[in-house]
Each structure stands twice: as C-alpha cells, then as structure tokens.
Design an enzyme around this catalytic site. Structure first.
Site, PDB file in Angstrom:
ATOM      1  N   GLY A 116     -66.093  15.935 -49.396  1.00  0.00           N
ATOM      2  CA  GLY A 116     -67.456  15.533 -49.739  1.00  0.00           C
ATOM      3  C   GLY A 116     -68.285  15.243 -48.505  1.00  0.00           C
ATOM      4  CG  ASP A 134     -68.056  27.641 -49.866  1.00  0.00           C
ATOM      5  OD1 ASP A 134     -69.170  27.337 -49.404  1.00  0.00           O
ATOM      6  OD2 ASP A 134     -67.366  26.858 -50.552  1.00  0.00           O
ATOM      7  CG  ASP A 177     -67.988  21.672 -47.183  1.00  0.00           C
ATOM      8  OD1 ASP A 177     -67.364  21.346 -46.156  1.00  0.00           O
ATOM      9  OD2 ASP A 177     -69.225  21.601 -47.279  1.00  0.00           O
TER      10      ASP A 177
END
Length: 178
Positions: A19, A9, A11
């Site tokens: 974010g 993945d 982030d």
C-alpha cells in the site's frame, strides 16, 4: 520493425503491494521478477513498467520521492542484468487532495494512455507484447490498448475476463515468452 515488450504493473507485480510504497525499506521485490525480466530480455522483449501512483495525488508522497525510488529500483534491475526500457507512471486521481494532481486522466488505468504512450515512445508492437498485472484495471487497460497477451497474477483460478491468462507465480510466465 517494432519491438516486443513485457509491460509490468509495479505494485503487486514488481514489488509486494504493502500500500503506497515509496520507501526503500518497505519495497520488497516479488519473487521471480528478476528471473522473468532477464528471460524476457534474452528473448528480445523490452521491459517496461506502467504504474498508477495515486499516492501522489492523495498526498501520501511527492512525485520527486516516487522518482527517487524509481531510480533505485532501476538500479536493482540493472544489477540483475536488466535495463528497463521505460517507466511510465500516472500521478493523477480524481479524488486526490493535491490540486495539481486531482483530475481524471487518460493515463490512469483502466484507461490505456500510459500503454499507448509507451508504445509510441519506445516503438512497441503492442499486438506482439505482453502485459503482466494483478488488477482488473491492468487487464482492461491492456485490452483497450491492443496488447496481445494479457496476463493476470492472481491466486484465483479464474482471472479477470480481459485477461488472456492467469498465473499464480511470476515464473509461470517464463515458458510463454518465446
């Protein structure tokens, strides 16, 4: 023979999740990511990034800006001796205001679409591969896709039920990659 992969993945695993990160100035690599990726390559794994990018559908940044940052990120991996075999992203979200990207998608985790497409395009044996994510959606997508080892990066002692293993630091995975 099909290839093994370390599927990551983005982030929260590759970079610190501030974010909706799309600017280089806000992109901070997670400690140990290059060491882990180099170890995986040395053991015969292909390194692949699989990432939801709902910020595109939400209008926070464009797909072009995401792809530009991704090329910069690929170059950083290259500088550390790792050639990424692939980078798959899902720009869709069912509640995004950008009409072109507003929809449900089989690619959006927790669905397995991105992982299955990566396997098809890169000749991956998912049963012999590893998925490393930090969210329950990552673990569910990997489980549904048939990934053999599903590793959740988390400070919690017990990870998601779909995870095979929970680690608190990226380098904790190194001994498991043989």
């Amino acid at each position: 023979m099909l290839n093994r992969a370390l599927l990551l993945d983005r982030d929260g695993v590759v970079n610190v999740d501030h974010g909706y990160v799309v600017e280089r100035e806000r992109f901070v690599f997670v400690d140990g990511i290059f060491e882990l990726a180099r170890h995986a390559v040395d053991r015969g794994f292909r390194v692949v990034i699989v990432t939801n990018q709902s910020g595109i559908a939400r209008g926070y940044y464009t797909e072009a800006a995401f792809l530009e940052l991704s090329e910069w990120m690929r170059a950083a991996f290259r500088e550390h001796g790792v050639e990424l075999a692939g980078l798959f992203h899902c720009p869709y979200h069912p509640k995004g205001p950008v009409a072109r990207y507003t929809r449900d998608s089989f690619w959006r985790k927790p669905n397995p679409g991105m992982i299955l497409d990566a396997a098809r395009r890169l000749d991956l044996d998912l049963s012999r591969s590893v998925f490393l994510g930090d969210q329950a959606t990552d673990m569910q997508a990997a489980l549904t896709a048939g990934v053999g080892l599903r590793v959740q990066l988390s400070d919690a002692q017990d990870g998601d039920q779909a995870a095979s293993l929970t680690i608190s630091r990226l380098t904790d995975l190194i001994p498991r990659l043989r």
